[in-house]
Motif scaffolding. Structure first.
Motif, short mmCIF file in Angstrom:
data_model
loop_
_atom_site.label_atom_id
_atom_site.label_comp_id
_atom_site.label_asym_id
_atom_site.label_seq_id
_atom_site.Cartn_x
_atom_site.Cartn_y
_atom_site.Cartn_z
N ALA A 59 26.87 11.90 -3.49
CA ALA A 59 25.59 12.61 -3.64
C ALA A 59 24.92 12.21 -4.95
N ALA A 60 25.71 12.10 -6.01
CA ALA A 60 25.15 11.71 -7.30
C ALA A 60 24.62 10.28 -7.23
N ALA A 61 25.40 9.41 -6.58
CA ALA A 61 24.96 8.01 -6.45
C ALA A 61 23.70 7.94 -5.61
N LEU A 62 23.65 8.74 -4.53
CA LEU A 62 22.48 8.76 -3.67
C LEU A 62 21.26 9.26 -4.44
N SER A 83 6.45 2.93 -10.10
CA SER A 83 6.05 1.82 -10.96
C SER A 83 5.28 0.78 -10.17
N ALA A 84 5.79 0.50 -8.94
CA ALA A 84 5.09 -0.48 -8.09
C ALA A 84 3.74 0.07 -7.69
N ALA A 85 3.68 1.36 -7.33
CA ALA A 85 2.41 1.97 -6.94
C ALA A 85 1.46 1.96 -8.11
N ARG A 86 1.96 2.27 -9.29
CA ARG A 86 1.13 2.27 -10.49
C ARG A 86 0.57 0.86 -10.73
N ASP A 87 1.46 -0.11 -10.60
CA ASP A 87 1.01 -1.48 -10.82
C ASP A 87 -0.03 -1.89 -9.77
N VAL A 92 16.03 6.03 -8.76
CA VAL A 92 15.66 4.66 -9.13
C VAL A 92 14.61 4.14 -8.15
N ALA A 93 14.83 4.44 -6.85
CA ALA A 93 13.86 3.97 -5.84
C ALA A 93 12.51 4.62 -6.07
N VAL A 94 12.49 5.92 -6.41
CA VAL A 94 11.23 6.62 -6.67
C VAL A 94 10.56 6.01 -7.89
#
Length: 176
Positions: A129-132, A145-149, A138-140
């Motif tokens: 659960a912690a890894a998920l 970051s990608a959306a911002r860029d 990280v994915a968010v």
């Protein structure tokens, strides 16, 4: 000389046996011996009877002691059998108790292993659960970051200001 001996011998034969002194000496000897022998026989008989009574008393005592010894032997044999039976019962009880304790220890070990397995599974689930969450975070972050860029490169400053105002206006509706 022969004639004198013959005459004395003839005279000797002419006297009846009860008139002869040797006969009465013999009779007196046997009477005295018989009378003296009777008390001696009685004393010997009494001594033998006393000795026989002592021997009988000793035999009776020996028989009594033998019976007591047999009774004591039987008592000790009975006590030994009872002790052996008690020892066998103690051994059987100890074996049963050891078996029960071994079964209980096996149950306790099994329960402990199941508890540890459950704890390990919980830890694994928590780690997953912690890894998920971490991967999601990280994915968010990467997506933001990608959306911002992407937005920074494709949206103008006026459009960005409008989007921020719109998001602020929708914020109270999304929080409730």
């Amino acid at each position: 000389m022969i004639s004198v001996a013959y005459a004395a011998d003839a005279a000797h034969h002419a006297v009846p046996f009860y008139a002869d002194a040797a006969f009465w000496v013999g009779v007196a000897f046997f009477l005295v011996a018989g009378l003296a022998f009777k008390p001696v026989i009685r004393a010997l008989g009494a001594g033998l009877d006393a000795r026989a009574a002592k021997i009988k008393a000793r035999l009776d005592e020996a028989a009594r002691l033998r019976e007591e010894a047999q009774e004591m032997l039987a008592t000790y044999q009975r006590k030994q059998r009872d002790a052996m039976k008690e020892a066998e019962e103690i051994i059987a009880h100890a074996k049963a108790e050891a078996e029960r304790l071994a079964q209980q220890a096996a149950k306790d070990l099994d329960a402990s292993l199941k508890r540890r397995e459950a704890q390990a599974m919980d830890r694994i689930a928590q780690a997953e659960a912690a890894a998920l969450r971490e991967v999601q975070n990280v994915a968010v972050e990467v997506a933001i970051s990608a959306a911002r860029d992407v937005l920074a490169s494709s949206i103008s400053a006026d459009q960005a200001a409008k989007l921020v105002d719109k998001a602020i206006a929708e914020l109270p509706q999304k929080l409730h």
